[in-house]
Write a protein that holds these residues in place. Structure first.
Motif, PDB file in Angstrom:
ATOM      1  N   HIS A   1      53.625  43.455  35.562  1.00  0.00           N
ATOM      2  CA  HIS A   1      52.697  42.331  35.528  1.00  0.00           C
ATOM      3  C   HIS A   1      52.347  41.938  36.950  1.00  0.00           C
ATOM      4  O   HIS A   1      53.212  41.856  37.807  1.00  0.00           O
ATOM      5  CB  HIS A   1      53.328  41.141  34.792  1.00  0.00           C
ATOM      6  N   LYS A   2      51.041  41.699  37.188  1.00  0.00           N
ATOM      7  CA  LYS A   2      50.646  41.410  38.570  1.00  0.00           C
ATOM      8  C   LYS A   2      51.210  40.068  39.040  1.00  0.00           C
ATOM      9  O   LYS A   2      51.346  39.117  38.266  1.00  0.00           O
ATOM     10  CB  LYS A   2      49.135  41.465  38.736  1.00  0.00           C
ATOM     11  N   ALA A   3      51.512  40.014  40.342  1.00  0.00           N
ATOM     12  CA  ALA A   3      52.193  38.843  40.915  1.00  0.00           C
ATOM     13  C   ALA A   3      51.297  37.605  40.898  1.00  0.00           C
ATOM     14  O   ALA A   3      51.742  36.516  40.555  1.00  0.00           O
ATOM     15  CB  ALA A   3      52.633  39.164  42.333  1.00  0.00           C
ATOM     16  N   THR A   4      50.045  37.759  41.275  1.00  0.00           N
ATOM     17  CA  THR A   4      49.125  36.621  41.315  1.00  0.00           C
ATOM     18  C   THR A   4      47.920  36.940  40.449  1.00  0.00           C
ATOM     19  O   THR A   4      47.186  37.887  40.730  1.00  0.00           O
ATOM     20  CB  THR A   4      48.648  36.335  42.764  1.00  0.00           C
ATOM     21  N   GLY A   5      47.740  36.172  39.386  1.00  0.00           N
ATOM     22  CA  GLY A   5      46.627  36.403  38.477  1.00  0.00           C
ATOM     23  C   GLY A   5      45.298  36.100  39.153  1.00  0.00           C
ATOM     24  O   GLY A   5      45.257  35.456  40.207  1.00  0.00           O
ATOM     25  N   SER A   6      44.195  36.551  38.524  1.00  0.00           N
ATOM     26  CA  SER A   6      42.876  36.394  39.125  1.00  0.00           C
ATOM     27  C   SER A   6      42.508  34.929  39.331  1.00  0.00           C
ATOM     28  O   SER A   6      41.911  34.574  40.348  1.00  0.00           O
ATOM     29  CB  SER A   6      41.813  37.033  38.243  1.00  0.00           C
ATOM     30  N   ALA A   7      42.861  34.076  38.363  1.00  0.00           N
ATOM     31  CA  ALA A   7      42.436  32.678  38.449  1.00  0.00           C
ATOM     32  C   ALA A   7      43.022  32.025  39.697  1.00  0.00           C
ATOM     33  O   ALA A   7      42.314  31.388  40.477  1.00  0.00           O
ATOM     34  CB  ALA A   7      42.859  31.913  37.201  1.00  0.00           C
ATOM     35  N   ARG A   8      44.327  32.224  39.894  1.00  0.00           N
ATOM     36  CA  ARG A   8      44.984  31.635  41.046  1.00  0.00           C
ATOM     37  C   ARG A   8      44.549  32.332  42.338  1.00  0.00           C
ATOM     38  O   ARG A   8      44.333  31.703  43.371  1.00  0.00           O
ATOM     39  CB  ARG A   8      46.507  31.718  40.880  1.00  0.00           C
ATOM     40  N   GLY A   9      44.414  33.642  42.276  1.00  0.00           N
ATOM     41  CA  GLY A   9      44.035  34.432  43.453  1.00  0.00           C
ATOM     42  C   GLY A   9      42.635  34.110  43.942  1.00  0.00           C
ATOM     43  O   GLY A   9      42.421  33.882  45.135  1.00  0.00           O
ATOM     44  N   SER A  10      41.680  34.064  43.015  1.00  0.00           N
ATOM     45  CA  SER A  10      40.299  33.878  43.457  1.00  0.00           C
ATOM     46  C   SER A  10      40.051  32.463  43.958  1.00  0.00           C
ATOM     47  O   SER A  10      39.122  32.223  44.726  1.00  0.00           O
ATOM     48  CB  SER A  10      39.306  34.258  42.358  1.00  0.00           C
ATOM     49  N   ALA A  11      40.921  31.519  43.547  1.00  0.00           N
ATOM     50  CA  ALA A  11      40.801  30.156  44.080  1.00  0.00           C
ATOM     51  C   ALA A  11      41.097  30.126  45.578  1.00  0.00           C
ATOM     52  O   ALA A  11      40.753  29.172  46.267  1.00  0.00           O
ATOM     53  CB  ALA A  11      41.741  29.222  43.330  1.00  0.00           C
ATOM     54  N   LEU A  12      41.735  31.206  46.081  1.00  0.00           N
ATOM     55  CA  LEU A  12      42.056  31.289  47.512  1.00  0.00           C
ATOM     56  C   LEU A  12      40.946  31.944  48.319  1.00  0.00           C
ATOM     57  O   LEU A  12      41.005  31.986  49.553  1.00  0.00           O
ATOM     58  CB  LEU A  12      43.346  32.110  47.710  1.00  0.00           C
ATOM     59  N   ALA A  13      39.927  32.483  47.632  1.00  0.00           N
ATOM     60  CA  ALA A  13      38.908  33.290  48.321  1.00  0.00           C
ATOM     61  C   ALA A  13      38.308  32.547  49.515  1.00  0.00           C
ATOM     62  O   ALA A  13      38.135  33.126  50.592  1.00  0.00           O
ATOM     63  CB  ALA A  13      37.818  33.702  47.339  1.00  0.00           C
ATOM     64  N   ALA A  14      38.017  31.257  49.314  1.00  0.00           N
ATOM     65  CA  ALA A  14      37.342  30.496  50.373  1.00  0.00           C
ATOM     66  C   ALA A  14      38.221  30.285  51.598  1.00  0.00           C
ATOM     67  O   ALA A  14      37.714  29.908  52.661  1.00  0.00           O
ATOM     68  CB  ALA A  14      36.871  29.149  49.827  1.00  0.00           C
ATOM     69  N   THR A  15      39.536  30.541  51.475  1.00  0.00           N
ATOM     70  CA  THR A  15      40.408  30.386  52.649  1.00  0.00           C
ATOM     71  C   THR A  15      40.309  31.596  53.579  1.00  0.00           C
ATOM     72  O   THR A  15      40.832  31.557  54.692  1.00  0.00           O
ATOM     73  CB  THR A  15      41.898  30.187  52.254  1.00  0.00           C
ATOM     74  N   SER A  16      39.675  32.665  53.137  1.00  0.00           N
ATOM     75  CA  SER A  16      39.499  33.823  54.015  1.00  0.00           C
ATOM     76  C   SER A  16      38.257  33.641  54.880  1.00  0.00           C
ATOM     77  O   SER A  16      37.181  33.347  54.363  1.00  0.00           O
ATOM     78  CB  SER A  16      39.333  35.107  53.193  1.00  0.00           C
ATOM     79  N   PRO A  17      38.385  33.873  56.188  1.00  0.00           N
ATOM     80  CA  PRO A  17      37.197  33.769  57.048  1.00  0.00           C
ATOM     81  C   PRO A  17      36.162  34.851  56.736  1.00  0.00           C
ATOM     82  O   PRO A  17      35.026  34.779  57.199  1.00  0.00           O
ATOM     83  CB  PRO A  17      37.769  33.926  58.464  1.00  0.00           C
ATOM     84  N   LEU A  18      36.549  35.852  55.944  1.00  0.00           N
ATOM     85  CA  LEU A  18      35.612  36.931  55.617  1.00  0.00           C
ATOM     86  C   LEU A  18      34.769  36.631  54.379  1.00  0.00           C
ATOM     87  O   LEU A  18      33.785  37.306  54.109  1.00  0.00           O
ATOM     88  CB  LEU A  18      36.381  38.240  55.390  1.00  0.00           C
ATOM     89  N   GLN A  19      35.173  35.625  53.593  1.00  0.00           N
ATOM     90  CA  GLN A  19      34.475  35.372  52.332  1.00  0.00           C
ATOM     91  C   GLN A  19      33.003  34.987  52.560  1.00  0.00           C
ATOM     92  O   GLN A  19      32.134  35.427  51.802  1.00  0.00           O
ATOM     93  CB  GLN A  19      35.219  34.294  51.516  1.00  0.00           C
ATOM     94  N   ALA A  20      32.727  34.201  53.593  1.00  0.00           N
ATOM     95  CA  ALA A  20      31.341  33.775  53.835  1.00  0.00           C
ATOM     96  C   ALA A  20      30.443  34.987  54.084  1.00  0.00           C
ATOM     97  O   ALA A  20      29.324  35.066  53.559  1.00  0.00           O
ATOM     98  CB  ALA A  20      31.286  32.806  55.016  1.00  0.00           C
TER      99      ALA A  20
END
Ligand code: DP6
Length: 327
Positions: free
Chosen positions: A187-206
């Motif tokens: 089973h994956k460690a971090t599910g998509s819902a929790r993981g994708s909520a972090l997307a905006a913390t990456s400087p590469l997302q913009a």
């Protein structure tokens, strides 16, 4: 007719242009559009029965009673259906996948597409395809893409009302196959819902989002023109960009395992050597290797022999979510 129970089937999908990050987490309004194909052969089958004397919703997942977050997520989704139908009754939900959950094969997509169709029909509602896609989106973003058939685009929309998926082309348009190299069944460690909520913390997302319209255009054109090389280039770029965002979010998410990278490299080398294949990787270690269906057997055999590959699952392009029965 007084319908109380309905069964629906839906396929998972694999995205060529990925969904990762919302502009509204509660409504699951995506930060960008995405494009996928449904996976035939793999499916979720879900029966929803609204029962008069039930005090809470119940969920049976692959034969086992489920509680906790899985049940809460289903119950919150059923609340949306109850509100639409003006219904108070609780429901018994029985859901079965014919593929392993939590391995990067998006079970939430087929799960919420099948649940949306079964629950609305059991509640006596008959939604249009776009209304159903819109509803499925509220359960899991990628689920909106498992409602229409074949090759599908999720239009991000301006709000809840116009954020849903539409078919770009039916399955017969292009006989592609997904050979899924299973690297791990854990089973994956971090599910998509929790993981994708972090997307905006990456400087590469913009930068990823700013370039999304260009990649969507390239992907749509490659699909319409059945241009394998063009699809390979844009899909690999898009997958790598999503993983770059994942790896640089805080906390950082590394879904790849050493064997994941080894398979990705082998796929690139094979393509350079003339085998038309490309990879795409979701929120897990497994590698989806896309080829034309005529080459699927050869591709799957080759993948099976690569180190670290435990099994290879094969799927062709699948149709829409469909009803299997009402009573
Ligand atoms: C990496 O649709 O599973 O598979 O809306 O939080 O349920 P939630 O996320 P989900 O995310 C799928 C992410 C992905 C890429 C994709 O399928 O587009």
């Amino acid at each position: 007719m007084n319908v109380h129970s309905a069964t629906a089937l839906a396929h998972p999908n694999i995205a060529f242009i990925k969904y990762w990050g919302n502009r509204d987490d509660a409504l699951r309004l995506p930060a960008s559009g995405s494009i996928s194909m449904n996976l035939d052969g793999l499916q979720t089958r879900t029966t929803v029965t609204f029962v008069p004397d039930l005090t809470t919703d119940t969920l049976t997942l692959d034969g086992l009673p489920a509680a906790g977050p899985a049940l809460e997520r289903v119950s919150a989704f059923l609340d949306l259906v109850r509100r639409m139908a003006g219904l108070e009754r609780r429901a018994a939900v029985v859901s079965e996948n014919n593929f392993p959950m939590g391995t990067g094969i998006a079970s939430s997509a087929s799960a919420f597409a099948a649940l949306a169709l079964a629950a609305t029909r059991a509640a006596g509602l008959a939604l249009s395809e776009s209304e159903l896609s819109r509803l499925a989106r509220r359960g899991s973003g990628s689920a909106c893409r498992s409602v229409p058939g074949g090759f599908v685009e999720w239009l991000p929309g301006t709000g809840d009302a116009d954020s849903y998926a539409v078919s770009i082309a039916p399955p017969a348009h292009w006989d592609l196959a997904d050979c899924i190299a299973v690297i791990s069944r854990e089973h994956k460690a971090t599910g998509s819902a929790r993981g994708s909520a972090l997307a905006a913390t990456s400087p590469l997302q913009a930068a990823r989002l700013a370039d999304a319209p260009r990649r969507l255009d390239l992907c749509r054109a490659a699909l319409r023109g059945r241009d394998f090389e063009a699809l390979a280039a844009v899909a690999e770029l898009d997958s790598d960009m999503m993983h770059a965002v994942m790896m640089t979010s805080s906390p950082a998410l590394f879904y790849w395992q050493p064997a994941t990278l080894a398979v990705m490299q082998a796929v690139r080398e094979a393509r350079a050597g003339g085998l038309p294949v490309f990879y795409t990787v979701d929120a897990g270690p497994n590698v989806h290797v896309i080829c034309e269906a005529a080459r699927a057997e050869q591709t799957a055999e080759w993948l099976t022999r690569l180190p670290g590959v435990q099994a290879v699952m094969r799927a062709r392009v699948g149709g829409p979510a469909r009803l299997a029965g009402v009573s």
